[in-house]
Design an enzyme around this catalytic site. Structure first.
Site, PDB file in Angstrom:
ATOM      1  N   GLU A  30      48.817  36.983  35.952  1.00  0.00           N
ATOM      2  CA  GLU A  30      49.162  36.428  34.638  1.00  0.00           C
ATOM      3  C   GLU A  30      50.490  35.669  34.693  1.00  0.00           C
ATOM      4  O   GLU A  30      50.721  34.754  33.905  1.00  0.00           O
ATOM      5  CB  GLU A  30      49.256  37.566  33.606  1.00  0.00           C
ATOM      6  CG  GLU A  30      48.466  37.282  32.349  1.00  0.00           C
ATOM      7  CD  GLU A  30      48.396  38.457  31.398  1.00  0.00           C
ATOM      8  OE1 GLU A  30      47.293  38.707  30.884  1.00  0.00           O
ATOM      9  OE2 GLU A  30      49.404  39.136  31.156  1.00  0.00           O
ATOM     10  N   HIS A  75      34.508  48.647  55.108  1.00  0.00           N
ATOM     11  CA  HIS A  75      33.059  48.678  55.300  1.00  0.00           C
ATOM     12  C   HIS A  75      32.340  47.746  54.336  1.00  0.00           C
ATOM     13  O   HIS A  75      31.130  47.840  54.163  1.00  0.00           O
ATOM     14  CB  HIS A  75      32.555  50.118  55.168  1.00  0.00           C
ATOM     15  CG  HIS A  75      33.190  51.021  56.191  1.00  0.00           C
ATOM     16  ND1 HIS A  75      32.574  51.368  57.368  1.00  0.00           N
ATOM     17  CD2 HIS A  75      34.423  51.586  56.220  1.00  0.00           C
ATOM     18  CE1 HIS A  75      33.392  52.131  58.077  1.00  0.00           C
ATOM     19  NE2 HIS A  75      34.521  52.276  57.403  1.00  0.00           N
ATOM     20  N   LYS A  93      39.716  33.936  23.633  1.00  0.00           N
ATOM     21  CA  LYS A  93      39.838  34.631  22.340  1.00  0.00           C
ATOM     22  C   LYS A  93      39.380  33.719  21.209  1.00  0.00           C
ATOM     23  O   LYS A  93      38.623  34.142  20.332  1.00  0.00           O
ATOM     24  CB  LYS A  93      41.300  35.027  22.088  1.00  0.00           C
ATOM     25  CG  LYS A  93      41.776  36.186  22.916  1.00  0.00           C
ATOM     26  CD  LYS A  93      43.171  36.599  22.498  1.00  0.00           C
ATOM     27  CE  LYS A  93      43.789  37.514  23.523  1.00  0.00           C
ATOM     28  NZ  LYS A  93      45.218  37.702  23.337  1.00  0.00           N
TER      29      LYS A  93
HETATM   30  O1  PA5 Z   1      50.922  40.923  29.732  1.00  0.00           O
HETATM   31  C1  PA5 Z   1      50.548  40.674  28.594  1.00  0.00           C
HETATM   32  O2  PA5 Z   1      51.318  40.204  27.742  1.00  0.00           O
HETATM   33  C2  PA5 Z   1      49.121  40.950  28.156  1.00  0.00           C
HETATM   34  O3  PA5 Z   1      48.355  41.434  29.193  1.00  0.00           O
HETATM   35  C3  PA5 Z   1      49.121  41.962  27.023  1.00  0.00           C
HETATM   36  O4  PA5 Z   1      49.748  43.130  27.455  1.00  0.00           O
HETATM   37  C4  PA5 Z   1      47.695  42.287  26.571  1.00  0.00           C
HETATM   38  O5  PA5 Z   1      47.032  41.120  26.180  1.00  0.00           O
HETATM   39  C5  PA5 Z   1      47.715  43.249  25.397  1.00  0.00           C
HETATM   40  O6  PA5 Z   1      48.470  42.738  24.354  1.00  0.00           O
HETATM   41  P1  PA5 Z   1      48.953  43.634  23.156  1.00  0.00           P
HETATM   42  O7  PA5 Z   1      49.909  44.639  23.673  1.00  0.00           O
HETATM   43  O8  PA5 Z   1      49.616  42.676  22.199  1.00  0.00           O
HETATM   44  O9  PA5 Z   1      47.734  44.277  22.560  1.00  0.00           O
END
Ligand code: PA5
Length: 448
Positions: free
Chosen positions: A288, A309, A423
């Site tokens: 990310e 394996h 989303k």
């Molecule tokens: O690293 C990030 O920002 C994302 O992976 C969020 O943690 C994830 O989308 C969850 O978001 P939230 O804590 O707002 O529900």
């Protein structure tokens, strides 16, 4: 303290290549510490361990104790950064069959994770397991609006209310969210849920050492102070800008040098099954943070020797864009000697009396040599043991390396604009108000 060993990468990354990066690393280090990097609103994690230890975690430990005393089972509801760190640390610190152990051996309630998918089957299975137990919920969402945890929370909250009544349910729900805004914050205010805060300046994937990770971990008896202490030591020892003296920067520099030579996939390889979720946490952190602007190293993971394996064939002889980052735990949590059984002709008698940890480590060494022969550079991260302190150190090591790596790559390591695309489509397909136009366009694309 995690140590980086580049012995198995020497043929692929040369000292001078790393040293040449020093001016860039020094400037990136300066900008990181002076808050001049892209995404600088999210640098709270840099000094989080020491600041949290100074501020104290008494309130959090009190809440954790309430959960520990009151619950047979705790369900942690969250996704992404609001889930992976806690699960990684739980699986690192607690036995593999934790939930099946007698309570006295567990040190806390059973622990389950929900809200990290949209599968009805999985959630139904969880509800069946929870039947008849005193269940507490810890719902974690920084934004307070993420669909997966919101859906799971709606279902589990209604279920809990039916089990114990609305008033009692309020006492069994703990919320970790933004200090001021979001649907979850508003609901907590109305219902009077006990709440903990995800700091504004800490993004999801850097938040494991905030209440996001600390509350559920403390509730199941993980020594969270030790986790913080390990991270605080790393915060101190990794504060130099020297690429050769700072293993986190050395790791970032080495992987950047490999990336520039076409090594675009990094495989996180571990030899203890209990590191599976650490690998998932690491994948989210790097994936990310770096995967944007059509750049980035694709983070993958394998659990060896299991995957030798299956994926082992590809790693040894497949497309050569790979390098591996191997995690070695020098002193595993426990050991087992291979018994002598001369009556069994399995060809293993030469290993009689040898500890399984020795056999596992020889497999690791043999694999590293083979993979390097197969043109897969290996970066080895040595971790002394599997204590919370070592994990705190490892968390900070990778967080800092990732921040540096993002800068070497020229991306903002602290945002995630790409996760919004699915989303918007999902909201449109589900018929969310405000997405009507997009829905019409999508349905046209789908010929519906
Ligand atoms: O690293 C990030 O920002 C994302 O992976 C969020 O943690 C994830 O989308 C969850 O978001 P939230 O804590 O707002 O529900």
């Amino acid at each position: 303290m995690a140590e980086l060993d580049l012995r198995f990468a020497r043929r692929f990354v040369f000292d001078h290549e790393v040293e040449q990066l020093q001016p860039v690393v020094s400037e990136a280090h300066r900008r990181l510490h002076s808050g001049e990097v892209p995404g600088s609103d999210f640098l709270g994690w840099l000094h989080l361990p020491s600041q949290t230890l100074t501020a104290g975690i008494d309130e959090l430990l009190t809440a954790a104790k309430e959960i520990q005393d009151g619950a047979d089972a705790l369900v942690v509801i969250g996704i992404g950064g609001s889930y992976l760190g806690a699960r990684a640390a739980f699986e690192w610190a607690k036995p593999e069959y934790y939930n099946q152990l007698p309570r006295a051996l567990r040190g806390g309630p059973e622990l389950y994770f929900a809200g990290n998918h949209l599968s009805a089957a999985a959630l139904n299975d969880l509800l069946r397991v929870l039947e008849g137990k005193r269940v507490y919920l810890n719902v974690i969402s920084k934004s307070g609006t993420t669909t997966e945890p919101a859906v799971a929370f709606r279902i589990l909250r209604s279920w809990l209310q039916k089990q114990v009544g609305t008033e009692q349910a309020k006492k069994q729900i703990y919320v970790t969210t933004d200090a001021r805004k979001g649907a979850l914050k508003e609901l907590s205010n109305t219902e009077g849920y006990k709440t903990f805060v995800v700091p504004d300046d800490v993004g999801g994937r850097y938040s494991v050492l905030t209440p996001v990770g600390l509350l559920p971990l403390a509730a199941v008896g993980v020594e969270v102070r030790k986790l913080l202490e390990g991270a605080a030591k790393a915060e101190e020892s990794l504060s130099t800008s020297s690429v050769t003296d700072n293993p986190a920067y050395l790791y970032a520099a080495a992987r950047n040098a490999l990336y520039r030579k076409g090594k675009t996939t990094e495989i996180f390889a571990y030899y203890e099954p209990s590191l599976k979720m650490v690998a998932e946490w690491w994948k989210q952190l790097f994936g990310e943070s770096e995967g944007k602007d059509h750049k980035g190293i694709y983070p993958a993971s394998v659990g060896y020797t299991t995957d030798l394996h299956s994926m082992g064939q590809f790693v040894q002889e497949g497309y050569r864009n790979l390098f591996e980052t191997v995690i070695r735990i020098e002193h595993p949590v426990s050991d087992l000697d291979l018994p002598s059984t001369p009556d069994v002709q399995d060809g293993l008698e030469y290993l009689a009396g040898k500890p399984l940890s020795f056999i596992n480590d020889q497999a690791r060494l043999a694999t590293q040599i083979a993979h390097v022969d197969g043109e897969v550079p290996n970066l080895l991260v040595n971790v002394s043991d599997q204590t919370p302190e070592s994990l705190g150190d490892l968390f900070y090591f990778f967080e800092l390396a990732c921040a540096m790596s993002g800068q070497l790559l020229g991306v903002n390591a602290f945002n995630q604009p790409g996760v919004e695309a699915y989303k918007a489509n999902m909201f449109a397909l589900l018929g969310k108000p405000g997405f009507e136009q997009q829905r019409t366009e999508l349905l046209k694309q789908l010929n519906v």
